[in-house]
Structures are given as C-alpha cells and as structure tokens.
Design an enzyme around this catalytic site. Structure first.
Site, short mmCIF file in Angstrom:
data_model
loop_
_atom_site.label_atom_id
_atom_site.label_comp_id
_atom_site.label_asym_id
_atom_site.label_seq_id
_atom_site.Cartn_x
_atom_site.Cartn_y
_atom_site.Cartn_z
N GLY A 17 0.78 -1.24 0.00
CA GLY A 17 0.00 0.00 0.00
C GLY A 17 0.81 1.28 0.00
O GLY A 17 0.35 2.29 0.56
N SER A 18 1.97 1.29 -0.66
CA SER A 18 2.72 2.55 -0.68
C SER A 18 1.99 3.61 -1.53
O SER A 18 2.07 4.81 -1.23
CB SER A 18 4.15 2.34 -1.17
OG SER A 18 4.19 2.01 -2.54
N ASN A 19 1.29 3.19 -2.56
CA ASN A 19 0.48 4.16 -3.32
C ASN A 19 -0.67 4.70 -2.47
O ASN A 19 -0.98 5.89 -2.51
CB ASN A 19 -0.06 3.53 -4.61
CG ASN A 19 0.97 3.59 -5.73
OD1 ASN A 19 1.25 4.66 -6.25
ND2 ASN A 19 1.54 2.45 -6.06
N ARG A 71 -16.12 -15.22 -8.62
CA ARG A 71 -15.70 -13.83 -8.85
C ARG A 71 -16.86 -12.83 -8.91
O ARG A 71 -16.80 -11.75 -8.33
CB ARG A 71 -14.88 -13.75 -10.15
CG ARG A 71 -14.17 -12.42 -10.36
CD ARG A 71 -13.34 -12.43 -11.64
NE ARG A 71 -12.32 -13.47 -11.66
CZ ARG A 71 -11.12 -13.35 -11.09
NH1 ARG A 71 -10.77 -12.24 -10.48
NH2 ARG A 71 -10.25 -14.34 -11.15
N ARG A 97 -5.91 -8.29 -8.26
CA ARG A 97 -6.96 -9.27 -8.52
C ARG A 97 -7.77 -8.76 -9.70
O ARG A 97 -8.12 -7.57 -9.76
CB ARG A 97 -7.85 -9.37 -7.27
CG ARG A 97 -9.01 -10.30 -7.45
CD ARG A 97 -9.76 -10.52 -6.16
NE ARG A 97 -11.05 -11.13 -6.44
CZ ARG A 97 -11.22 -12.41 -6.73
NH1 ARG A 97 -10.18 -13.22 -6.74
NH2 ARG A 97 -12.41 -12.91 -7.01
N ASN A 113 -6.87 2.84 -12.32
CA ASN A 113 -5.82 1.90 -11.92
C ASN A 113 -4.47 2.52 -12.19
O ASN A 113 -4.33 3.39 -13.05
CB ASN A 113 -5.97 0.60 -12.74
CG ASN A 113 -4.94 -0.44 -12.36
OD1 ASN A 113 -4.68 -0.68 -11.18
ND2 ASN A 113 -4.32 -1.07 -13.36
N HIS A 115 -0.48 1.25 -13.11
CA HIS A 115 0.26 0.08 -13.58
C HIS A 115 1.72 0.49 -13.78
O HIS A 115 1.99 1.55 -14.34
CB HIS A 115 -0.36 -0.42 -14.89
CG HIS A 115 0.31 -1.64 -15.42
ND1 HIS A 115 0.09 -2.90 -14.91
CD2 HIS A 115 1.23 -1.80 -16.41
CE1 HIS A 115 0.82 -3.78 -15.56
NE2 HIS A 115 1.54 -3.13 -16.47
N GLN A 179 7.66 7.62 -8.88
CA GLN A 179 6.83 8.36 -9.83
C GLN A 179 5.34 8.04 -9.64
O GLN A 179 4.49 8.90 -9.79
CB GLN A 179 7.27 8.07 -11.27
CG GLN A 179 8.67 8.55 -11.56
CD GLN A 179 8.85 10.02 -11.26
OE1 GLN A 179 8.04 10.86 -11.66
NE2 GLN A 179 9.90 10.36 -10.53
N GLU A 180 5.05 6.77 -9.31
CA GLU A 180 3.65 6.39 -9.05
C GLU A 180 3.10 7.26 -7.92
O GLU A 180 1.98 7.76 -7.97
CB GLU A 180 3.55 4.91 -8.66
CG GLU A 180 3.95 3.95 -9.77
CD GLU A 180 3.71 2.50 -9.39
OE1 GLU A 180 2.68 2.19 -8.78
OE2 GLU A 180 4.57 1.66 -9.72
C1 GAR Z 1 2.57 -0.81 -7.72
O1 GAR Z 1 3.80 -0.79 -8.39
C2 GAR Z 1 1.43 -0.84 -8.71
O2 GAR Z 1 1.68 -0.08 -9.86
C3 GAR Z 1 1.38 -2.31 -9.05
O3 GAR Z 1 1.54 -2.95 -7.80
C4 GAR Z 1 2.37 -2.14 -6.97
C5 GAR Z 1 1.69 -1.95 -5.65
O4 GAR Z 1 2.53 -1.30 -4.75
N1 GAR Z 1 0.15 -2.66 -9.67
C6 GAR Z 1 0.05 -3.58 -10.63
O5 GAR Z 1 1.00 -4.23 -11.02
C7 GAR Z 1 -1.35 -3.77 -11.21
N2 GAR Z 1 -1.31 -4.49 -12.41
P1 GAR Z 1 1.94 -0.65 -3.41
O6 GAR Z 1 1.09 -1.72 -2.73
O7 GAR Z 1 3.16 -0.34 -2.60
O8 GAR Z 1 1.15 0.56 -3.79
#
Ligand code: GAR
Length: 203
Positions: A17-19, A71, A97, A113, A115, A179-180
């Site tokens: 969950g850093s984002n 699902r 998921r 989302n 990516h 960058q995210e």
């Molecule tokens: C992030 O790099 C995100 O872009 C990626 O998972 C990571 C989650 O990091 N998402 C995907 O690959 C989706 N297809 P986080 O839990 O530290 O935010």
C-alpha cells in the site's frame, strides 16, 4: 468562498500500500479536493490495511479465497461495500486481482488503476523483469481508466523513468514507485477538479 465538497475515494489494495500512503498523505493537505472513505483489501493481512487504520480510515477486507459464488458474487459484495460508503471514485492501488466485467461496468468512468509500465507495453505481472528483458531504455508508470480488458483503457497520465545499467527488477520497481506516488495523487486531484474529460462511453 466555501470549501468544495471533497471527492470520496474507495482505495482497493492487495499488498503493502505505498500508493495508498501517497494518497493518504496528499489528503492531509487542506487544499486537496479528495478524501478516502474506504480502504478495502482482498488480502486479510495486506499492509495497506494497517496504513488505513493508522490514518483513521474505515478499512474492510474480504478474502477472495473460496468465496462462495466465485468472482461475480465476490465483486458484487465489494461493490455493495463501496456503495455503502458513498464513494465517488474507485482507486485500484496495487489491487492484484482481476475485476469482473460487471464490476467494471458498475463503476465505469469512476474506476482507475495504476500500472508500473508505460502501457500499452508490458501488461500483466512481472513487468519490471519484462522491461529489463526487452532491453528498453525507458519505462515508467501509467494511470488509466479501467475497462474489462486487463491493463487497457483510456490513459490519463504517465511518467517516464530511465532504465539504468545494473538495474534489477527491484531497483527499477523502486524508481518507478517514486513516480507512481507523484502521479496518482495528481490524477485524483485532476479528476476531483473536473479537469479529466471522458469520452462518449463515459470513460
Ligand atoms: C505498484 O507498483 C502498482 O503499480 C502495481 O503494484 C504495486 C503496488 O505497490 N500494480 C500492478 O501491477 C497492477 N497491475 P503498493 O502496494 O506499494 O502501492
């Protein structure tokens, strides 16, 4: 002038969950036009849930493993939870998921989302290694609206990072994550301010 009603966010996570944390931190600024009303995870032990709790946000988790009905039923339960919170925007932040078509349709135009590649290159998983294997000199991250096809959908923003000599998947992932953390809160701000236009299909 009165304060604008903040955009209500439901943030869905599966991992650290850093984002999510970057969005939590952005929301602390008094002029940030959004607030998180729900942190949800399909993993009961996701680190993101702790981040949500620490920030005093409502957190919920439902394990997808062995969920009765599969699902579709699972996603219906998740949708019901999101609806209950009154969220305006569903933010997938490392939600690893696949979501069902009916979930995508339910939240069409209100589901985004992030990516860790420059889409449409390197869809799916293990994308950092895939970028290294392909020998690209630049990669990055993409924020996009979600459509039923995985890692597709209208692109809202991208950030580019160099691939440096000696990089492995871990060092590259860290450079992209930085960058995210910058562009995801920025895109949410733009959406909240009505600065992101949608097409005729509402996405
Ligand atoms: C992030 O790099 C995100 O872009 C990626 O998972 C990571 C989650 O990091 N998402 C995907 O690959 C989706 N297809 P986080 O839990 O530290 O935010």
């Amino acid at each position: 002038m009165g304060k604008v009603t903040p955009l209500k966010l439901a943030v869905l996570v599966s991992g650290g969950g850093s984002n999510l944390q970057a969005i939590i931190d952005a929301c602390k600024a008094s002029d940030y036009p959004a607030e998180i009303v729900l942190v949800f995870s399909n993993q009961l032990d996701a680190g993101g849930l702790d981040r949500g709790r620490t920030a005093g946000i409502r957190t919920e988790a439902i394990s997808h493993k062995g969920y009765a009905g599969g699902r579709e039923a699972y996603d219906t339960a998740v949708s019901a939870l999101i609806e209950e919170t009154g969220a305006d925007l569903v933010v997938l932040a490392g939600y690893l998921r696949l979501v069902s078509t009916s979930f995508v349709q339910r939240w069409q135009g209100r589901l985004i989302n992030i990516h860790p590649s420059l889409l449409p290159s390197f869809k799916g998983l293990h994308v950092h290694q895939a970028a290294l294997d392909a020998g690209v000199k630049f990669t990055g991250c993409t924020v996009h609206y979600v459509v039923p096809e995985v890692d597709s959908g209208p692109i809202i923003a991208q950030a580019v990072v160099p691939v440096l000599p000696g990089d492995d998947a871990g060092t590259l992932a860290q450079r992209i994550l930085k960058q995210e953390h910058r562009i995801y809160p920025q895109v949410i701000r733009w959406i909240a301010e009505g600065r992101v236009s949608t097409n005729d299909a509402g996405i």
